[in-house]
Design a protein around this motif. Structure first.
Motif, PDB file in Angstrom:
ATOM      1  N   PRO A 190       0.922  -1.252   0.107  1.00 42.64           N
ATOM      2  CA  PRO A 190      -0.024   0.082   0.045  1.00 42.64           C
ATOM      3  C   PRO A 190       0.788   1.312  -0.039  1.00 42.64           C
ATOM      4  N   ASP A 191       2.202   1.328   0.451  1.00 38.17           N
ATOM      5  CA  ASP A 191       2.709   2.535   0.603  1.00 38.17           C
ATOM      6  C   ASP A 191       4.576   1.942   0.520  1.00 38.17           C
ATOM      7  N   GLY A 192       5.191   3.029   0.222  1.00 37.87           N
ATOM      8  CA  GLY A 192       6.604   2.613   0.150  1.00 37.87           C
ATOM      9  C   GLY A 192       7.272   2.227   1.348  1.00 37.87           C
ATOM     10  N   LEU A 193       6.897   2.394   2.453  1.00 40.79           N
ATOM     11  CA  LEU A 193       7.400   1.976   3.842  1.00 40.79           C
ATOM     12  C   LEU A 193       7.317   0.559   3.747  1.00 40.79           C
ATOM     13  N   ARG A 194       6.234  -0.271   3.548  1.00 39.10           N
ATOM     14  CA  ARG A 194       5.734  -1.523   3.636  1.00 39.10           C
ATOM     15  C   ARG A 194       6.723  -2.106   2.431  1.00 39.10           C
ATOM     16  N   LEU A 195       6.677  -1.429   1.341  1.00 42.35           N
ATOM     17  CA  LEU A 195       7.535  -2.130   0.169  1.00 42.35           C
ATOM     18  C   LEU A 195       8.817  -2.330   0.684  1.00 42.35           C
ATOM     19  N   ARG A 196       9.640  -1.267   1.231  1.00 45.17           N
ATOM     20  CA  ARG A 196      10.874  -1.316   1.435  1.00 45.17           C
ATOM     21  C   ARG A 196      11.223  -2.512   2.602  1.00 45.17           C
ATOM     22  N   ARG A 197      10.204  -2.735   3.379  1.00 50.80           N
ATOM     23  CA  ARG A 197      10.435  -3.795   4.802  1.00 50.80           C
ATOM     24  C   ARG A 197      10.477  -5.144   4.033  1.00 50.80           C
ATOM     25  N   LEU A 198       9.443  -5.348   2.707  1.00 49.92           N
ATOM     26  CA  LEU A 198       9.638  -6.490   1.913  1.00 49.92           C
ATOM     27  C   LEU A 198      10.871  -6.762   1.356  1.00 49.92           C
ATOM     28  N   LEU A 199      11.755  -5.721   0.657  1.00 48.73           N
ATOM     29  CA  LEU A 199      12.547  -5.757  -0.363  1.00 48.73           C
ATOM     30  C   LEU A 199      13.837  -6.121   0.728  1.00 48.73           C
ATOM     31  N   ASP A 200      13.793  -5.360   1.959  1.00 53.58           N
ATOM     32  CA  ASP A 200      14.847  -5.838   3.003  1.00 53.58           C
ATOM     33  C   ASP A 200      15.026  -7.185   3.660  1.00 53.58           C
ATOM     34  N   GLU A 201      13.645  -7.836   3.491  1.00 52.20           N
ATOM     35  CA  GLU A 201      13.502  -9.080   3.952  1.00 52.20           C
ATOM     36  C   GLU A 201      14.070 -10.051   2.777  1.00 52.20           C
ATOM     37  N   ALA A 202      14.094  -9.706   1.484  1.00 49.90           N
ATOM     38  CA  ALA A 202      14.609 -10.229   0.631  1.00 49.90           C
ATOM     39  C   ALA A 202      16.144 -10.299   0.637  1.00 49.90           C
ATOM     40  N   ALA A 203      16.304  -9.010   0.784  1.00 53.68           N
ATOM     41  CA  ALA A 203      18.126  -9.053   0.928  1.00 53.68           C
ATOM     42  C   ALA A 203      18.569  -9.976   1.902  1.00 53.68           C
ATOM     43  N   ARG A 204      18.054  -9.914   3.182  1.00 55.02           N
ATOM     44  CA  ARG A 204      18.416 -10.633   4.450  1.00 55.02           C
ATOM     45  C   ARG A 204      18.438 -12.271   3.788  1.00 55.02           C
ATOM     46  N   GLY A 205      17.334 -12.666   3.075  1.00 55.11           N
ATOM     47  CA  GLY A 205      17.054 -13.909   2.575  1.00 55.11           C
ATOM     48  C   GLY A 205      18.350 -14.364   1.693  1.00 55.11           C
ATOM     49  N   LEU A 206      18.940 -13.287   0.751  1.00 49.53           N
ATOM     50  CA  LEU A 206      20.056 -13.463   0.051  1.00 49.53           C
ATOM     51  C   LEU A 206      21.287 -13.252   0.539  1.00 49.53           C
ATOM     52  N   GLY A 207      21.377 -13.184   1.898  1.00 51.07           N
ATOM     53  CA  GLY A 207      22.526 -12.872   2.540  1.00 51.07           C
ATOM     54  C   GLY A 207      23.151 -11.699   2.456  1.00 51.07           C
ATOM     55  N   GLY A 208      22.375 -10.651   1.989  1.00 46.81           N
ATOM     56  CA  GLY A 208      22.921  -9.231   1.860  1.00 46.81           C
ATOM     57  C   GLY A 208      21.988  -8.330   2.430  1.00 46.81           C
TER      58      GLY A 208
END
Length: 286
Positions: free
Chosen positions: A268-286
């Protein structure tokens, strides 16, 4: 006898025209003999002010600072980045980029061209692009990777500022590795893009983004399966109207047919979008 001197010419800058602004930012990263990365070319013009950040012995770090409102309708902007063999470059931005309508009714063009050499790494992590009401932006991102290059690329797009409809946004991302296409996708949102706001596409969300990671070690150890992001859902924000039934942010992390992985998310907004992409980065070791 009096000699007539030629008039002094001003230094080359972004070229204005009746149709809009023309400006290009150029960055070149080069590996030094001591293992650090130098920046022999750091050239910004028009809306692009390039700032060198303290590197602390790691990759060279550059922040793009907006020097004026852009892109406006009719503008033609470009960013050209080259990370030469063995170098490491981390690029960020100081603030979101806001696409705005211009006076001519012409679309704006924003082209990003990234080249990463053998053994080099490039992190392209700008702040979100906001498509304001009435704007019309055509954006392309083209990446050329050597076989042993590493890339971390994040794109975030917010459709409309708070309380306003979105502008028209057309975006294409093309990534080639060792001369072969690794990813080629095109998206379109807003006026003139049929079905963009249907349940099959964004389903009422107004923020969309992706995180792409490409690394040689993924040849043998790429993510093996598709994984949902934010599967438990974010807690619903307080004050949401009872009739607002839009789902919370959601996304997916999937391997590519090559040494890479792509996370795609809507929110719905940029803040929650960033949280998901940060989650993906952690899942890829970065």
């Amino acid at each position: 006898m009096t000699l007539a001197l030629p008039p002094r010419t001003a230094p080359a800058t972004a070229a204005p025209s009746p149709a809009g602004l023309r400006a290009t930012a150029r960055i070149v990263a080069r590996a030094a003999a001591d293992g650090t990365t130098r920046l022999p070319v750091l050239d910004g013009e028009g809306p692009f002010a390039l700032r060198r950040l303290r590197a602390h012995g790691g990759p060279a770090r550059v922040c793009v600072v907006g020097a004026m409102s852009a892109p406006l309708g009719g503008d033609r902007l470009a960013v050209e980045v080259t990370a030469e063999a063995g170098s490491a470059l981390h690029l960020t931005a100081a603030a979101a980029t806001v696409a705005l309508p211009g006076r001519t009714g012409e679309p704006a063009h924003y082209d990003v061209r990234l080249t990463v050499g053998e053994g080099a790494r490039l992190d392209w992590l700008p702040e979100p692009l906001i498509s304001a009401a009435g704007s019309d932006l055509r954006m392309t991102t083209t990446v050329e990777l050597a076989a042993t290059a590493r890339l971390v690329l994040r794109e975030e797009q917010v459709l409309g500022r708070s309380g306003e409809p979105t502008g028209a946004l057309r975006s294409r991302l093309t990534v080639r590795r060792a001369g072969r296409t690794l990813l080629d996708q095109e998206t379109a949102y807003g006026p003139g893009a049929p079905g963009w706001d249907t349940p099959a596409v964004l389903g009422g969300h107004r923020a969309v983004g992706q995180l792409l990671v490409v690394a040689p070690e993924f040849e043998d150890a790429a993510p093996a399966e598709v994984r949902l992001l934010g599967a438990t859902g974010d807690p619903p924000p307080r004050g949401r109207p009872a009739g607002d039934q839009r789902p919370d942010a959601q996304g997916v992390l999937a391997p590519l047919a090559g040494p890479g992985a792509l996370a795609t998310a809507v929110a719905p907004d940029g803040l929650r979008l960033r949280r998901l992409l940060d989650e993906a980065a952690r899942g890829l070791g970065g």
